[in-house]
Design an enzyme around this catalytic site. Sequence first.
Site, PDB file in Angstrom:
ATOM      1  CB  SER A   1      -8.672   1.090  -8.526  1.00 31.87           C
ATOM      2  OG  SER A   1     -10.024   1.388  -8.837  1.00 31.87           O
TER       3      SER A   1
ATOM      4  CG  ASP B   1      -4.906   0.235  -5.588  1.00 32.73           C
ATOM      5  OD1 ASP B   1      -3.848  -0.335  -5.249  1.00 32.73           O
ATOM      6  OD2 ASP B   1      -6.035  -0.087  -5.150  1.00 32.73           O
TER       7      ASP B   1
ATOM      8  CG  HIS C   1      -2.053  -4.251  -1.948  1.00 30.22           C
ATOM      9  ND1 HIS C   1      -2.740  -3.701  -2.996  1.00 30.22           N
ATOM     10  CD2 HIS C   1      -0.799  -3.764  -2.028  1.00 30.22           C
ATOM     11  CE1 HIS C   1      -1.926  -2.923  -3.681  1.00 30.22           C
ATOM     12  NE2 HIS C   1      -0.737  -2.950  -3.116  1.00 30.22           N
TER      13      HIS C   1
ATOM     14  NE  ARG D   1     -29.246  19.068  -2.361  1.00 28.41           N
ATOM     15  CZ  ARG D   1     -29.929  20.067  -2.881  1.00 28.41           C
ATOM     16  NH1 ARG D   1     -29.309  21.111  -3.383  1.00 28.41           N
ATOM     17  NH2 ARG D   1     -31.243  20.057  -2.905  1.00 28.41           N
TER      18      ARG D   1
HETATM   19  P1  13P Z   1      -9.195  -3.889   1.199  1.00 31.17           P
HETATM   20  O1  13P Z   1     -10.121  -4.605   0.279  1.00 31.17           O
HETATM   21  O2  13P Z   1      -8.838  -4.754   2.381  1.00 31.17           O
HETATM   22  O3  13P Z   1      -9.713  -2.583   1.653  1.00 31.17           O
HETATM   23  O4  13P Z   1      -7.821  -3.646   0.427  1.00 31.17           O
HETATM   24  C1  13P Z   1      -7.716  -2.561  -0.463  1.00 31.17           C
HETATM   25  C2  13P Z   1      -6.511  -2.636  -1.324  1.00 31.17           C
HETATM   26  O5  13P Z   1      -5.615  -3.424  -1.143  1.00 31.17           O
HETATM   27  C3  13P Z   1      -6.429  -1.672  -2.438  1.00 31.17           C
HETATM   28  O6  13P Z   1      -5.319  -1.888  -3.234  1.00 31.17           O
HETATM   29  O1  G3H Z   2      -7.539  -3.678  -4.523  1.00 30.09           O
HETATM   30  C1  G3H Z   2      -8.502  -3.211  -5.101  1.00 30.09           C
HETATM   31  C2  G3H Z   2      -9.153  -1.989  -4.571  1.00 30.09           C
HETATM   32  O2  G3H Z   2     -10.012  -2.316  -3.516  1.00 30.09           O
HETATM   33  C3  G3H Z   2      -9.821  -1.249  -5.657  1.00 30.09           C
HETATM   34  O3  G3H Z   2     -11.011  -1.867  -6.014  1.00 30.09           O
HETATM   35  O4  G3H Z   2     -10.628  -2.134  -8.434  1.00 30.09           O
HETATM   36  O5  G3H Z   2     -12.928  -2.327  -7.461  1.00 30.09           O
HETATM   37  O6  G3H Z   2     -11.781  -0.101  -7.596  1.00 30.09           O
HETATM   38  P1  G3H Z   2     -11.627  -1.595  -7.488  1.00 30.09           P
HETATM   39 ZN    ZN Z   3      -4.785  -3.981  -3.376  1.00 26.77          ZN
END
Ligand code: 13P
Ligand code: G3H
Ligand code: ZN
Length: 318
Positions: free
Chosen positions: A48, A81, A211, A281
């Site tokens: 992401s 993402d 998603h 660890r």
């Molecule tokens: P969740 O928060 O349900 O794991 O979804 C993750 C997601 O859609 C990442 O793009």
């Molecule tokens: O959809 C979002 C994902 O769960 C990624 O989350 O943007 O906090 O890394 P983030």
């Molecule tokens: Zn998402």
Amino acid sequence: MIVTTAQLFKVAYGRFAIGAYNINNLEQCVGLFRGNLQSKAPFIIQISKGARKYTDKRFLEAIIRAADQIFPETIFAVHLDHGDEQSCMDCIKSGFYSSVMIDASHEPFEKNIEITKRVADAAHAKGLSVEAELGQLGGVEEDIVGSVKLTNPAQAVEFVERSKCDSLAVAIGTSHGAFKFKAEPGKKLGLHFEVVEKIRKLLPGFPMVLHGSSSVPKSEVERINAAGGKLKDASGVPEEDLAKAGKMGVCKVNIDTDGRLVWTRVHREFFRDFPEKFDLRDIGIPFMEEYAKMIAGKNQMLGSAGHLDEVRASLGKN
Ligand code: 13P
Ligand code: G3H
Ligand code: ZN
């Protein structure tokens, strides 16, 4: 081996979904590769914008490159993402990614098409594929907070044709995070499979993406709360719904929250049970094991487990 996302979707379409897992650090990466290898599943690593910023994107990319060498039997795609136009272009230029998601779903329809098309043109010129989103999931997504707007199937056809995206994230009632299904008067709880079915009929063979697909297992939440956590009323997508979606043209199922829950449970229980310990660890080792176990279980449920050799055999034939 890093492959294109399209190569994975080609094998999966209509039969099973590929797990797309978000990672942020070394331990998650190791657990991810082990879990996929144990279950002999092809997979997608998602990074992401937040993960790219957490330390430095080059750390994550280097960890993934190292994992590719350490686990040479694995087959996976690397995906951005929830990108915006700038992060998509950055990933397209980098030469490391298999695909990017341009998330302009909060924009009006025409603007979403316009932005997606620009990203798709740039991506296709470099051999990457593009995931776009139409509709809105609801819940919290980085800096965007919104309410659910289901994907309109007729609009989806026009959107795909004009934007030139290669896969479409559909809003069918899921949301991000650990609190997915809040009862509200007049609101149908659960997923709107009729939307998936209509899109599949209108766009046969076109890959859909789900998603917000964490299942937020009750047992995990209970263990977290028993070890001092405060996750009240957490809920997720039933696993059988995800398996069903995989047979209906959903090729990619995004899971992040369930991994965060494993992390939270392992750490809370560890510090409760071993208050005298302070070697990181000692906790990293059980976390990697538990994370791998979670991934392998997800792949069994999605139906991607056991398909690694089939994907390998299909690679030369594209
Ligand atoms: P969740 O928060 O349900 O794991 O979804 C993750 C997601 O859609 C990442 O793009
Ligand atoms: O959809 C979002 C994902 O769960 C990624 O989350 O943007 O906090 O890394 P983030
Ligand atoms: Zn998402």
